[in-house]
Design an enzyme around this catalytic site. Structure first.
Site, PDB file in Angstrom:
ATOM      1  CG  HIS A 161     -11.649  36.427 -16.359  1.00 28.50           C
ATOM      2  ND1 HIS A 161     -11.199  35.162 -16.656  1.00 28.50           N
ATOM      3  CD2 HIS A 161     -12.956  36.441 -16.701  1.00 28.50           C
ATOM      4  CE1 HIS A 161     -12.203  34.449 -17.154  1.00 28.50           C
ATOM      5  NE2 HIS A 161     -13.279  35.204 -17.197  1.00 28.50           N
TER       6      HIS A 161
ATOM      7  CG  HIS B 154      -7.084  32.825 -15.932  1.00 30.56           C
ATOM      8  ND1 HIS B 154      -7.874  32.291 -14.948  1.00 30.56           N
ATOM      9  CD2 HIS B 154      -7.802  33.828 -16.462  1.00 30.56           C
ATOM     10  CE1 HIS B 154      -9.012  32.947 -14.887  1.00 30.56           C
ATOM     11  NE2 HIS B 154      -8.989  33.877 -15.791  1.00 30.56           N
TER      12      HIS B 154
ATOM     13  CG  ASP C  86      -6.843  30.160 -12.646  1.00 32.81           C
ATOM     14  OD1 ASP C  86      -7.424  30.905 -11.821  1.00 32.81           O
ATOM     15  OD2 ASP C  86      -7.266  29.959 -13.795  1.00 32.81           O
TER      16      ASP C  86
END
Lengths: 430, 324
Positions: A185, A238, A311
């Site tokens: 991330h 993401h 997600d």
């Protein structure tokens, strides 16, 4: 005695074999034995169970590579049972759960425990990521080798972004030795500070602190250099910004081993959704600008982005019925991955084969899972979908215990009419 | 624009709440200002109205302040009492909020006591809007984070209008910590809507993102920004809302962006100075200006605050009476 299932009248989709045809599929003892078109003769045998798909899509089940579980630690938000049932309704046959639970999945024993308990529940397969660092703190590498041996499919960090470049370099070097991907991330936490949403005109108008797009890009670009340095298989999770798409596109061109996923909010919504301070739209990373959204779509079309993940983050009303700044980030998504991807197909953005590349074949490949293909010899993880059945998204109807979504009230198409994991049909509750 | 006329009847608002200037029409703003001007005439002894204390008889006003404030809370209280409303003051420190009750629980509990108007201040943007969805009362935003402070903008406009005759065509420089200021945002919308030539002056690190999209000229030099300005509005340096070290020191800030007599010479000859208070003397404003009765409108602003809030309370009370 062997168990044979013959699926007939199916719209067969298999990106790995480039199959997009009307035909049949034969599975035996949980393994796919053959696929044929309507012009090929149907296999015949005495003990064969026939399933008439009535023209529905029959495709490899979805592989969701970014799922937050409530178990362990927050079972009031999601149990393994509710998660599996929700995933099944969303057409998912395999999912990888993030290590950011309480306690953190940072030891082989935690992986064993979760896999054992998940295995007792019927439904989609659950795979575990091992935490990159102990307790998901910033410096000390976790026991990656023992977690890999226990079955960790890759290493991840939830929404922790490793700020120390040396720590990240070591994790990537070590993971390369273990031949596992590193799922990251990307967020420079100094730049994001206390920001609640994307930084720009909208955040200023709403009077909230913003997170600049640069916060994602800075860490991503650092990681690209570290992937080049270490040779690790690096995966950016993401991604939400145009700058990230551009950086990944360039890195791929230069031969860096990099893959990336995004999630439906980042190609369906932009920061304007936050305008009424609706905390369902508070996500991490935040919803970005329309330019970013368009760039994410281009990335999905041209192959820069390899996968779409749900997600899924379990949150309840208590965590969201708050001033935007105080509300938790994240939203329920596991039941919407398929419907949102079908939206891309229906709007002519991507093809059916590309849709299953993004949601099944590629995530399985990145995580080296036995899934994502209808090739004979593959595990019979299958989903049957009526692509034209429409419905309205209503959080309260979710199978997930987490019922908050930024897509509340939106009409979508695509109904899961059947799901098989290893050839075993999973019961879908009405 | 006949915006000086005092209006002898209550202003009409379309909405049930007053959550921000953004979303009000020019007509609504003008009506509120005209009515405020009427109340200001009474407060300053120009006219009399014997029925004043009956206007909000039977109306209950709750001041729900989650963020410390003295001047705004007292101003709302005085305004409500002038009009004969009953007033209850709640501050976060003295309430169940400190005992862990959620914001919405507090609002729903209060709602069960049927107040007519809730005046809400909170340190987070959007909170008045959120609470307005959970209560039957009309909600007035008395400042939410960096978002809006509509009654401050109304009182500022009232002050300017009564001093200068009209707002249209005036050059108004809003100077200082724009990034963290709800006053700057509300004033930009309101003064802009009334035809003022609004400018922002701020160090680059205290300018909010995307400000170039707002259609307001932005200056990073005080001398340039206030050149020929009719009104110089200084903002409080919101040290409590700052995220880190946006400026090297308060010493440098005063040197570059603090207003003193020297710098004020750049403005129009009869320029007036405003400040929403509380002031950081020697940081954004020199005492020689703050205390200069000819130049400074700072105490007039406080006086006009009561009048503007009277007009707002009265306008929303009409909704309460209609729903009874």
């Amino acid at each position: 005695m062997s168990q044979k299932i013959l699926f007939i009248n199916a719209h067969i989709l298999c990106p790995e074999q480039k199959l997009d045809q009307q035909g049949w599929l034969l599975a035996e003892d949980g393994i796919i034995r053959g696929v044929g078109s309507n012009s090929d003769p149907l296999p015949e045998a005495k003990d064969i169970a026939k399933i008439d798909c009535k023209g529905d899509i029959l495709a490899p089940g979805l592989v969701d590579m970014r799922v937050q579980s409530g178990d362990p630690g927050a079972e009031h938000l999601e149990t393994l049972t509710s998660l599996k049932q929700a995933a099944a309704h969303g057409g998912i046959t395999s999912m990888a759960v993030l290590p950011s639970t309480e306690p953190v999945i940072d030891t082989a024993a935690m992986i064993d425990s979760l896999q054992l308990r998940a295995g007792r529940i019927d439904g989609p397969s659950i795979y575990c990521y091992g935490a990159m660092t102990k307790e998901l703190e910033d410096d000390q590498m976790a026991e990656l080798g023992m977690m890999a041996a226990a079955g960790a499919c890759a290493f991840a960090s939830g929404t922790l972004s490793i700020q120390n470049a040396q720590t990240m370099r070591r994790i990537m070097t070590y993971a390369a030795m273990l031949d596992k991907a590193v799922i990251h991330h990307c967020q420079d936490t100094d730049l994001t500070g206390e920001g609640d949403m994307n930084e720009g005109e909208t955040s200023t108008r709403l009077g909230m602190l913003g997170q600049p797009a640069a916060a994602e890009i800075v860490i991503l670009k650092r990681d690209i250099e570290l992937a080049r340095l270490t040779g690790a298989q690096y995966h950016a999770s993401h991604i939400s910004t145009a700058g990230a798409v551009a950086a990944i596109r360039q890195a791929k061109k230069e031969g860096v081993k990099i893959t990336a996923d995004t999630a439906p909010p980042y190609f369906m919504l932009n920061e304007l959704s936050v305008s009424g301070y609706d905390a369902a739209c508070k996500l991490n990373p935040p919803l970005r600008t329309e330019t970013d959204r368009q760039a994410i779509i281009e990335g999905l079309q041209d192959g820069t982005i390899d996968a779409i993940a749900s997600d899924h983050v379990p949150v309840n009303l208590d965590m969201k019925a708050q001033p935007f700044t105080q509300a938790s980030t994240g939203a329920s998504g596991i039941e919407l991955l398929l419907a949102m991807t079908i939206k891309l197909v229906k709007t002519g953005t991507i093809s059916w084969l590309r849709a299953f590349e993004l949601t099944s074949q590629f995530p399985a490949k990145i995580l080296k899972l036995e899934a994502g293909s209808l090739k004979p010899g593959s595990r019979a993880d299958l989903v049957q979908i009526n692509p034209d059945q429409s419905w309205i998204i209503q959080g309260r109807a979710f199978k997930s215990l987490s019922r908050i979504t930024p897509f509340e009230g939106q009409p979508v198409e695509g109904q899961v009419n059947g799901l098989w994991v290893g050839g075993v049909q999973i019961a879908l509750e009405p | 624009m006949n915006d000086l006329r005092a209006q002898a009847s209550a202003a009409n608002l379309t909405g049930r709440h007053l959550l921000g200037i953004e979303g009000l029409s020019v007509l609504e703003i003008q009506a509120l200002l005209a009515r405020s001007s009427y109340f200001a005439d009474i407060l300053t002894g120009k006219t009399k109205d014997d029925s004043l204390s009956g206007i909000l008889r039977g109306i209950s006003v709750v001041n729900l302040f989650f963020e410390n404030s003295t001047r705004t809370r007292v101003s709302f209280e005085v305004a409500a009492k002038h009009l004969g409303a009953s007033v209850l003051n709640l501050s976060a420190s003295g309430s169940s909020v400190k005992k862990g009750e959620t914001l919405i629980d507090t609002a729903v509990t209060l709602n069960a006591m049927h107040p007519d108007i809730l005046v809400i201040r909170h340190r987070h943007a959007g909170t008045p809007l959120l609470l307005s969805k959970h209560v039957d009362a009309s909600v007035i935003n008395a400042g939410d984070g960096r978002h809006e402070h509509p009654t401050q903008a109304l009182l500022d406009a009232l002050t300017i209008q009564r001093k200068c005759g009209q707002i249209a065509g005036l050059k108004i420089a809003i100077c200082g910590d724009v990034a963290n200021s709800r006053v700057a945002r509300s004033n930009l919308y309101l003064l802009g809507a009334l035809g003022a030539d609004v400018h922002f002056v701020s160090p680059s690190t205290l300018l909010p993102a995307g400000i170039d999209q707002f259609g307001v000229p932005v200056h990073t030099s005080l001398e340039t920004g206030i050149k020929d300005a009719d009104i110089v509005m200084m903002l409080r340096l919101q040290t409590e809302r700052m995220q880190g070290r946006e400026i090297p020191s308060q010493h440098e800030y005063f040197n570059l962006f603090g207003l003193n007599m020297d710098k004020l010479m750049r403005a129009a000859p009869n320029a007036l100075v405003m400040h929403p208070g509380p002031m950081n003397r020697g940081v954004e404003i020199d005492s020689a200006i703050a205390d200069n009765a000819e130049k400074s409108l700072i105490y007039t602003q406080v006086e006009m605050g009561v009048a503007a809030r009277m007009a707002c309370l009265e306008a929303l009370a009409q909704h309460a009476e209609r729903t009874r």
